[in-house]
Design a protein around this motif. Structure first.
Motif, PDB file in Angstrom:
ATOM      1  N   LEU A 185       8.843  -4.154  -7.568  1.00  0.00           N
ATOM      2  CA  LEU A 185       8.480  -4.813  -8.825  1.00  0.00           C
ATOM      3  C   LEU A 185       7.039  -5.294  -8.789  1.00  0.00           C
ATOM      4  O   LEU A 185       6.275  -5.097  -9.742  1.00  0.00           O
ATOM      5  CB  LEU A 185       9.433  -5.983  -9.077  1.00  0.00           C
ATOM      6  N   GLY A 186       6.655  -5.912  -7.687  1.00  0.00           N
ATOM      7  CA  GLY A 186       5.273  -6.366  -7.578  1.00  0.00           C
ATOM      8  C   GLY A 186       4.289  -5.207  -7.577  1.00  0.00           C
ATOM      9  O   GLY A 186       3.199  -5.300  -8.164  1.00  0.00           O
ATOM     10  N   ARG A 187       4.667  -4.102  -6.945  1.00  0.00           N
ATOM     11  CA  ARG A 187       3.803  -2.926  -6.925  1.00  0.00           C
ATOM     12  C   ARG A 187       3.646  -2.346  -8.326  1.00  0.00           C
ATOM     13  O   ARG A 187       2.549  -1.936  -8.721  1.00  0.00           O
ATOM     14  CB  ARG A 187       4.393  -1.882  -5.974  1.00  0.00           C
ATOM     15  N   ALA A 188       4.736  -2.314  -9.086  1.00  0.00           N
ATOM     16  CA  ALA A 188       4.658  -1.805 -10.459  1.00  0.00           C
ATOM     17  C   ALA A 188       3.785  -2.697 -11.335  1.00  0.00           C
ATOM     18  O   ALA A 188       3.001  -2.207 -12.169  1.00  0.00           O
ATOM     19  CB  ALA A 188       6.060  -1.693 -11.047  1.00  0.00           C
ATOM     20  N   VAL A 189       3.892  -4.007 -11.146  1.00  0.00           N
ATOM     21  CA  VAL A 189       3.030  -4.922 -11.912  1.00  0.00           C
ATOM     22  C   VAL A 189       1.568  -4.689 -11.569  1.00  0.00           C
ATOM     23  O   VAL A 189       0.697  -4.657 -12.456  1.00  0.00           O
ATOM     24  CB  VAL A 189       3.438  -6.384 -11.629  1.00  0.00           C
ATOM     25  N   LEU A 190       1.274  -4.498 -10.284  1.00  0.00           N
ATOM     26  CA  LEU A 190      -0.115  -4.260  -9.876  1.00  0.00           C
ATOM     27  C   LEU A 190      -0.653  -2.956 -10.459  1.00  0.00           C
ATOM     28  O   LEU A 190      -1.796  -2.910 -10.953  1.00  0.00           O
ATOM     29  CB  LEU A 190      -0.189  -4.223  -8.343  1.00  0.00           C
ATOM     30  N   ILE A 191       0.145  -1.886 -10.426  1.00  0.00           N
ATOM     31  CA  ILE A 191      -0.305  -0.599 -10.967  1.00  0.00           C
ATOM     32  C   ILE A 191      -0.536  -0.701 -12.471  1.00  0.00           C
ATOM     33  O   ILE A 191      -1.467  -0.088 -13.012  1.00  0.00           O
ATOM     34  CB  ILE A 191       0.722   0.494 -10.642  1.00  0.00           C
ATOM     35  N   SER A 192       0.294  -1.486 -13.161  1.00  0.00           N
ATOM     36  CA  SER A 192       0.121  -1.623 -14.615  1.00  0.00           C
ATOM     37  C   SER A 192      -1.173  -2.336 -14.976  1.00  0.00           C
ATOM     38  O   SER A 192      -1.623  -2.254 -16.120  1.00  0.00           O
ATOM     39  CB  SER A 192       1.304  -2.378 -15.214  1.00  0.00           C
ATOM     40  N   LEU A 193      -1.785  -3.018 -14.023  1.00  0.00           N
ATOM     41  CA  LEU A 193      -3.044  -3.719 -14.263  1.00  0.00           C
ATOM     42  C   LEU A 193      -4.245  -2.949 -13.723  1.00  0.00           C
ATOM     43  O   LEU A 193      -5.359  -3.473 -13.692  1.00  0.00           O
ATOM     44  CB  LEU A 193      -2.999  -5.112 -13.614  1.00  0.00           C
ATOM     45  N   GLN A 194      -4.040  -1.693 -13.315  1.00  0.00           N
ATOM     46  CA  GLN A 194      -5.114  -0.890 -12.748  1.00  0.00           C
ATOM     47  C   GLN A 194      -5.286   0.401 -13.539  1.00  0.00           C
ATOM     48  O   GLN A 194      -4.427   0.780 -14.334  1.00  0.00           O
ATOM     49  CB  GLN A 194      -4.800  -0.553 -11.282  1.00  0.00           C
ATOM     50  N   ASP A 195      -6.402   1.057 -13.285  1.00  0.00           N
ATOM     51  CA  ASP A 195      -6.615   2.422 -13.783  1.00  0.00           C
ATOM     52  C   ASP A 195      -6.093   3.360 -12.693  1.00  0.00           C
ATOM     53  O   ASP A 195      -6.812   3.754 -11.780  1.00  0.00           O
ATOM     54  CB  ASP A 195      -8.100   2.656 -14.055  1.00  0.00           C
ATOM     55  N   PHE A 196      -4.819   3.718 -12.813  1.00  0.00           N
ATOM     56  CA  PHE A 196      -4.115   4.408 -11.729  1.00  0.00           C
ATOM     57  C   PHE A 196      -3.634   5.758 -12.241  1.00  0.00           C
ATOM     58  O   PHE A 196      -2.634   5.859 -12.944  1.00  0.00           O
ATOM     59  CB  PHE A 196      -2.917   3.564 -11.255  1.00  0.00           C
ATOM     60  N   ARG A 197      -4.362   6.821 -11.854  1.00  0.00           N
ATOM     61  CA  ARG A 197      -4.009   8.183 -12.253  1.00  0.00           C
ATOM     62  C   ARG A 197      -3.811   9.029 -10.999  1.00  0.00           C
ATOM     63  O   ARG A 197      -3.595   8.490  -9.912  1.00  0.00           O
ATOM     64  CB  ARG A 197      -5.087   8.758 -13.158  1.00  0.00           C
TER      65      ARG A 197
END
Length: 327
Positions: A57-69
């Protein structure tokens, strides 16, 4: 003259010198080590839960706040962009169409599941022992069927050329269903998924409600019948108030399970035709996989969690308010 010696009196605990302990007495363990032992026992379970639940869950929150492609997935140098992904989703008209479809899908499924499972539980309670055993065994077998296997069976049932549903309808004289493409029609595909999820969810809810019905004292039913109450009146005034917490628990679980339904839709239609069967979990996967926008997919997943939690909070508030009014 014989000399008599006085025998020394045995030393009682009251005469024991302070600070001395009798030989062989067990030593007292320190309070700190004794109090930490229960926490040491549950530490592996807590560590596993944190790793399997909290970390993703924490990893998903972090990715949602990044430019992650795709490039950031390989290189790992994702740039922090704040709430930009959430603004992108909230400004997308397709996202709001999916949100509305998700709530419709959830409402239809939950209502059907609760009504059918309640009727099945009430029927099972009134059956004889043999009939009750047969019904409960059938429910357990249906509940135990793997999700992918059940979805594959439904795909075969509604196959346009070899499906038994088209064959049965054609045999009854409905010639328009000859080789009817169920999964090419958005409304038909949506209805088939509703039937599938209701069929998979009713066994758990029905067994849970039946188990709760067995705890209601029979004296209450007898008193209500002596007062001339009908069956529906008995359910409203006796059964449902007694089992309100169980109904609330089952309702909450069904909201969660139907809101996050993914496997059945992905295996059967992948969200098609068009977007007819696309709900939020499917939309998140489509967004992440189709264009490698893992950041938008994670943001859609987080919004799904927020919306689902909001539904449950509103429902609990309404239930608690009704209970306070009854008191």
């Amino acid at each position: 003259m014989p000399v008599t010696r006085e025998r020394a009196a045995p030393r009682t605990p009251q005469h024991r010198p302070a600070g001395r302990r009798p030989a062989g007495a067990p030593t007292r363990r320190s309070g700190s080590s004794h109090s930490l032992w229960p926490y040491a026992l549950i530490a592996p379970a807590i560590a596993g839960m944190l790793y399997l639940l909290v970390y993703p869950l924490g990893r998903a929150v972090l990715i949602s706040l990044q430019d992650f492609r795709l490039r950031q997935l390989i290189s790992g140098d994702a740039e922090f962009v704040g709430l930009r992904n959430y603004r992108t989703l909230l400004s997308d008209p397709r996202f709001w169409e999916v949100v509305g479809r998700t709530f419709v899908f959830m409402a239809i499924n939950v209502v059907l599941i609760m009504v059918i499972s309640t009727l099945v539980a009430l029927m099972t309670e009134r059956l004889a022992r043999t009939g009750r055993t047969i019904v409960l065994s059938a429910l357990v077998l249906a509940w135990a069927m793997p999700v992918v296997a059940a979805t594959t069976v439904f795909q075969w049932l509604f196959h346009s050329e070899f499906g038994i549903v088209n064959w049965s309808l054609t045999s009854l004289g409905f010639d328009s269903f000859d080789r009817y493409p169920w999964f090419a029609n958005g409304t038909a595909a949506f209805a088939i998924l509703v039937v599938l999820i209701v069929w998979q969810s009713v066994p758990f809810a029905a067994i849970t409600l039946y188990s709760a019905l067995t705890t209601v004292p029979t004296e209450l039913y007898e008193s209500a019948r002596l007062d001339g109450a009908s069956g529906s009146r008995i359910f409203r005034s006796v059964t449902f108030p007694m089992l309100r917490p169980i109904f609330m628990l089952v309702f909450s679980l069904e909201v969660i399970w139907t809101f996050k339904a993914f496997v059945q839709i992905w295996v059967m239609t992948r969200g098609g035709p068009g977007d007819a069967t696309t709900i939020l979990p499917v939309y998140a996967v489509q967004t992440a996989l189709s264009s490698q926008r893992y950041d938008l997919g994670s943001a859609a997943s987080m919004l799904t969690v927020v919306l689902m939690s909001g539904v449950l909070v509103l429902y609990f508030r309404q239930m608690f308010r009704q209970e306070d009014e009854l008191r």
